[in-house]
Design a protein around this motif. Structure first.
Motif, PDB file in Angstrom:
ATOM      1  N   PHE A  80      30.072  40.666  37.204  1.00 40.82           N
ATOM      2  CA  PHE A  80      30.158  39.844  38.415  1.00 40.82           C
ATOM      3  C   PHE A  80      28.998  38.855  38.421  1.00 40.82           C
ATOM      4  O   PHE A  80      27.941  39.106  37.835  1.00 40.82           O
ATOM      5  CB  PHE A  80      30.122  40.728  39.666  1.00 40.82           C
ATOM      6  N   ASP A  81      29.210  37.711  39.089  1.00 34.12           N
ATOM      7  CA  ASP A  81      28.218  36.633  39.051  1.00 34.12           C
ATOM      8  C   ASP A  81      27.114  36.893  40.081  1.00 34.12           C
ATOM      9  O   ASP A  81      27.241  36.536  41.257  1.00 34.12           O
ATOM     10  CB  ASP A  81      28.898  35.292  39.330  1.00 34.12           C
ATOM     11  N   ILE A  86      31.487  36.389  35.575  1.00 36.81           N
ATOM     12  CA  ILE A  86      31.177  35.793  34.275  1.00 36.81           C
ATOM     13  C   ILE A  86      31.969  36.595  33.247  1.00 36.81           C
ATOM     14  O   ILE A  86      31.566  37.697  32.833  1.00 36.81           O
ATOM     15  CB  ILE A  86      29.664  35.854  33.986  1.00 36.81           C
ATOM     16  N   ALA A  87      33.122  36.085  32.914  1.00 34.44           N
ATOM     17  CA  ALA A  87      34.037  36.808  32.039  1.00 34.44           C
ATOM     18  C   ALA A  87      35.083  35.823  31.525  1.00 34.44           C
ATOM     19  O   ALA A  87      35.332  34.784  32.151  1.00 34.44           O
ATOM     20  CB  ALA A  87      34.701  37.965  32.786  1.00 34.44           C
ATOM     21  N   ALA A 146      40.623  37.847  38.110  1.00 31.95           N
ATOM     22  CA  ALA A 146      39.290  37.508  38.591  1.00 31.95           C
ATOM     23  C   ALA A 146      39.203  36.035  38.941  1.00 31.95           C
ATOM     24  O   ALA A 146      40.026  35.221  38.482  1.00 31.95           O
ATOM     25  CB  ALA A 146      38.253  37.864  37.538  1.00 31.95           C
ATOM     26  N   ASN A 147      38.225  35.674  39.753  1.00 33.25           N
ATOM     27  CA  ASN A 147      37.996  34.303  40.221  1.00 33.25           C
ATOM     28  C   ASN A 147      39.177  33.772  41.023  1.00 33.25           C
ATOM     29  O   ASN A 147      39.416  32.568  41.087  1.00 33.25           O
ATOM     30  CB  ASN A 147      37.674  33.364  39.057  1.00 33.25           C
ATOM     31  N   LYS A 148      39.891  34.677  41.636  1.00 37.91           N
ATOM     32  CA  LYS A 148      41.028  34.300  42.472  1.00 37.91           C
ATOM     33  C   LYS A 148      40.839  34.923  43.845  1.00 37.91           C
ATOM     34  O   LYS A 148      40.407  36.073  43.969  1.00 37.91           O
ATOM     35  CB  LYS A 148      42.339  34.801  41.848  1.00 37.91           C
ATOM     36  N   THR A 149      41.155  34.175  44.908  1.00 35.03           N
ATOM     37  CA  THR A 149      41.056  34.705  46.253  1.00 35.03           C
ATOM     38  C   THR A 149      42.210  35.654  46.534  1.00 35.03           C
ATOM     39  O   THR A 149      43.371  35.334  46.264  1.00 35.03           O
ATOM     40  CB  THR A 149      41.035  33.565  47.288  1.00 35.03           C
ATOM     41  N   VAL A 150      41.877  36.824  47.067  1.00 35.70           N
ATOM     42  CA  VAL A 150      42.855  37.869  47.338  1.00 35.70           C
ATOM     43  C   VAL A 150      42.886  38.148  48.830  1.00 35.70           C
ATOM     44  O   VAL A 150      41.835  38.205  49.483  1.00 35.70           O
ATOM     45  CB  VAL A 150      42.493  39.161  46.568  1.00 35.70           C
ATOM     46  N   ARG A 151      44.088  38.334  49.362  1.00 35.27           N
ATOM     47  CA  ARG A 151      44.235  38.675  50.781  1.00 35.27           C
ATOM     48  C   ARG A 151      44.978  40.005  50.897  1.00 35.27           C
ATOM     49  O   ARG A 151      46.041  40.174  50.312  1.00 35.27           O
ATOM     50  CB  ARG A 151      44.963  37.571  51.535  1.00 35.27           C
ATOM     51  N   LEU A 161      35.626  45.408  37.688  1.00 32.68           N
ATOM     52  CA  LEU A 161      35.968  44.323  36.770  1.00 32.68           C
ATOM     53  C   LEU A 161      36.394  44.903  35.428  1.00 32.68           C
ATOM     54  O   LEU A 161      35.699  45.741  34.845  1.00 32.68           O
ATOM     55  CB  LEU A 161      34.762  43.396  36.596  1.00 32.68           C
ATOM     56  N   PHE A 162      37.575  44.437  34.938  1.00 32.56           N
ATOM     57  CA  PHE A 162      38.099  44.863  33.646  1.00 32.56           C
ATOM     58  C   PHE A 162      38.241  43.642  32.732  1.00 32.56           C
ATOM     59  O   PHE A 162      38.727  42.585  33.163  1.00 32.56           O
ATOM     60  CB  PHE A 162      39.471  45.523  33.807  1.00 32.56           C
TER      61      PHE A 162
END
Length: 745
Positions: free
Chosen positions: A154-155, A184-185, A210-215, A239-240
């Motif tokens: 994670f950043d 960072i992946a 990752a790096n996507k907004t989730v609701r 994180l995978f």
């Protein structure tokens, strides 16, 4: 991610000739010049209020197993640069937020690294705050940690967050959770999210890129319900990369709804919740800003005892532990940035905006935080159009970062009701000190009603009020500026009752829960301390006023006899006052065995036993509740022949409130014309008014016009009251009459 404490083994050196812009050590320096310190650490002492550059250094032994390493600074006061083996790898400008720097990969091939951290608290007009009634201590005054991660992670550099920005809210009976991730992946990395309740059960889970907004929606969640019941969830994000778990972070979250109405105040989960709050700075006697968890636990134990339901964590971002405790214990929180003086300097503004970003993103997951504060008393120096534009920009930016909370600001009492500063935020607080710096205690009543009548659509509350109190000072006839414990008690009884009577008022915050350091102060018999706290700086003494609020807020049965430290009495008879949340109490003499009289609670947390005779020598009394719980308290007074001189300060000006030697305020104002009630800034904007000002008070007028440190947001009445020695030969009413002839428009 593995977090390791990095607090021990540092060495420290002041560099009085250095500059943070180009930090260096003097050529003749020696390792012997350093002193060993353990973090948290500040170099401040009352005897040496150093404002300048210093350096901390330490060797870091590198493990062959480390892939990525971050240095985490929970707070560095206030400008910081980080060097490894003489090479700068990071910088941070701002004293109160967490930040991190990453050790570049090539350094990790070495066995040991020399870390040097330069910190400066020198006055800097481009780092907020540039003004304030509290001390800029300096130092690495919060924890420093090592974060050890895999190559993909994670950043942790994203505005000092852990790479997960989780915002929760409530819509009807559905909990809404919006999660923004920063990692960072490589592309294709996945994050598995789990929401876990306080029983340890997973209530929902989802896996997304990752790096996507989730609701995420959670039907019928447990509610974070303030002091009633504050239930929390844990958000776990794993994180995978290519199916392999590489990093994990957890945040506690909660679901609640908030609303503010101008006519009826604040609502939590649809229930009206009047803010009955205290404000708090972070420092503590002897350690100053370098507080530990133990110091913070003492604070929260005292806040729990007094029974407050809300905290204003002023005037800057507090340590995460404070927000965590507020989440756990149900305190409604006002969190804010240190914007206390706003100039037209764009660099200063951008710094404040960056600190606002850190404040919101690092703390958005805390359900206790209901209000984001974007300024405090910026109109002390002037109320100017550029400030309005900058505040609108801060408001819009805060709303962009978080559209689930209320945004607020705290205005000085001199801010006019029609000022744009009252129209920008979702709610407004006024910092008001009637009965201390100006006016009389009962003036709160008229002021607040006037504001609500003039601005019926603006939610209003009192964001600061209080008086300074030295617990060694006492009076049987308490008066403004005598700094006595009795005056603070009388003030609290008088003022808070007014606030409680206003249904439209969202509430109030006592200023302050604790005495705090202010290097600019020298009053009330003590230097370098603001004594408005309900508890002393060392947290050892609860002042009498503490128990008044406890009587009004706490459900814990108790009785507290006031003026216990006012031992020596010259009067033949005294009134014995006790604060209690019990309905009725009795006074006993003869070591608690002889009933003298009983009295009922007056509905304002107070029981008074009138005209109690004192006999020569020591007189001991017990006050006992007549309720089923029967709490009691005892006191001993000593009858003496003459008043004890140590209970008063010489030449304190006790009883001489600013209004006492002026005309009544109602006589000052002529509608549409200037008066002594106008701010100095408004006077400076009118040539005719300035001409009159020079005619009557030339020395003060010249200082004001040159803007030589006088807060131009204060009224002319207040400024001249503090500066009357330089203008001895004129009458206030004559100046006011002359100003009353000059039209404003």
């Amino acid at each position: 991610m593995n977090k390791l404490s990095f607090n021990e083994g540092w060495e420290f050196l002041k560099l009085p000739d250095g500059n943070i812009l180009n930090p260096y050590k003097p050529e003749n320096f020696s390792e012997k010049d350093y002193c060993k310190v353990i973090l948290p650490h500040t170099w401040y002492t009352d005897e040496d209020q150093y404002r300048g550059l210093a350096v901390y250094w330490k060797m870091l032994q590198v493990s062959e197993e480390w892939q990525n390493v971050f240095l985490e600074f929970e707070g560095a006061d206030q400008h910081c640069k980080v060097f490894v083996n003489g090479i700068q790898i990071g910088e941070h400008r701002g004293a109160y937020s967490c930040f991190r720097v990453e050790l570049p990969g090539p350094f990790l091939t070495e066995k040991a690294l020399r870390l040097e951290v330069y910190v400066s608290n020198a006055e800097n007009q481009t780092i907020s705050p540039i003004f304030g009634d509290f001390t800029i201590f300096g130092g690495l005054y919060r924890n420093v940690n090592l974060l050890i991660t895999e190559k993909e992670h994670f950043d942790y550099l994203y505005y000092g967050t852990n790479g997960i920005i989780a915002s929760s809210s409530l819509e009807g009976e559905t909990g809404l959770l919006e999660i923004e991730s920063h990692v960072i992946a490589p592309d294709g990395a996945m994050i598995h999210y789990q929401v876990i309740n306080d029983d340890g059960n997973v209530v929902t889970q989802i896996t997304e890129l990752a790096n996507k907004t989730v609701r995420i929606q959670i039907p019928h969640p447990y509610l974070w319900n303030g002091k009633g019941e504050s239930r929390l969830y844990v958000l776990r994000a794993t994180l995978f990369v290519n199916g392999k778990e590489v990093d994990e972070v957890c945040e506690r979250i909660g679901f609640r709804s908030i609303k503010m109405e101008a006519d009826t105040g604040f609502y939590l989960n649809g229930r009206k919740e009047k803010i009955r709050g205290v404000s708090m700075h972070q420092d503590f006697a002897e350690v100053f800003s370098a507080v530990t968890k133990e110091h913070q636990d003492i604070n929260f134990k005292l806040i729990e005892e007094i029974g407050a339901n809300s905290l204003r964590l002023s005037h800057y971002q507090h340590p995460q532990y404070h927000y965590d405790r507020c989440d756990e214990e149900g305190y409604i929180v006002w969190a804010e940035i240190p914007m206390l003086k706003m100039t037209e300097d764009r660099e200063l503004f951008e710094n404040a905006k960056y600190q606002l970003t850190e404040l919101i993103l690092q703390n958005i997951h805390h359900p206790s935080i209901c209000f984001w504060g974007i300024q405090n008393e910026i109109a002390m120096f002037k109320d100017a159009p550029y400030m309005h534009e900058m505040c609108r920009e801060l408001y819009s930016y805060a709303r962009e970062l978080d559209d689930t909370r209320l945004i607020t600001g705290a205005n000085l009492y001199t801010v006019k009701f029609e000022s744009e500063l009252n129209k920008i935020t979702d709610m407004v607080g006024y910092n008001i000190y009637f009965g201390w710096y100006y006016g009389e205690m009962n003036d709160y009543d008229h002021f607040l009603d006037q504001f609500h009548a003039a601005c019926p659509d603006i939610p209003i509350g009192v964001s600061e009020y209080g008086v300074d109190t030295n617990t060694a000072l006492h009076s049987d006839q308490p008066a403004v500026r005598d700094y006595s414990e009795e005056y603070q008690a009388l003030y609290s009884e008088t003022v808070y009752r007014i606030f409680e009577s206003k249904d439209y008022l969202w509430g109030s915050f006592v200023w302050n829960m604790f005495d705090f350091s202010s290097s600019r102060r020298n009053e009330g018999g003590k230097k370098y301390i603001n004594q408005k706290g309900l508890v002393t700086y060392d947290r050892k003494v609860r002042k009498d006023a503490f128990y008044y609020y406890k009587a009004m807020w706490s459900k814990e049965p108790f009785i507290h006899i006031c003026s216990k430290r006012f031992i020596k009495r010259a009067e033949n008879a005294v009134d014995i006052k006790a604060y209690t949340n019990q309905k009725e109490a009795a006074l006993y003499g003869n070591q608690g065995n002889e009933l003298i009289c009983s009295a009922h609670n007056n509905g304002n947390g107070t029981v008074i036993f009138k005209d109690i005779e004192l006999l020569p020598g020591k007189n001991s009394f017990v006050v006992r509740s007549l309720g089923t719980d029967s709490p009691e308290d005892e006191v001993t007074f000593e009858k003496v022949d003459e008043k004890e001189s140590s209970y008063q300060l010489p030449d304190s000006g006790a009883g001489k409130a600013v209004r006492n030697w002026f005309l009544k305020e109602d006589d000052l104002i002529r509608e549409g014309y200037f008066s002594l009630k106008d701010s100095a800034y408004d006077i400076t904007q009118n040539q005719e008014a300035m001409k009159i000002f020079y005619e009557f008070a030339p020395a003060t007028a010249e200082t004001v016009e040159k803007d030589e440190g006088i807060p131009l947001g204060l009224s002319l009445l207040s400024i001249l009251g503090r500066d009357k020695d330089r203008n001895p030969d004129f009458k206030m009413e004559d100046l006011n009459h002359a100003l009353n002839q000059i039209k404003k428009y």
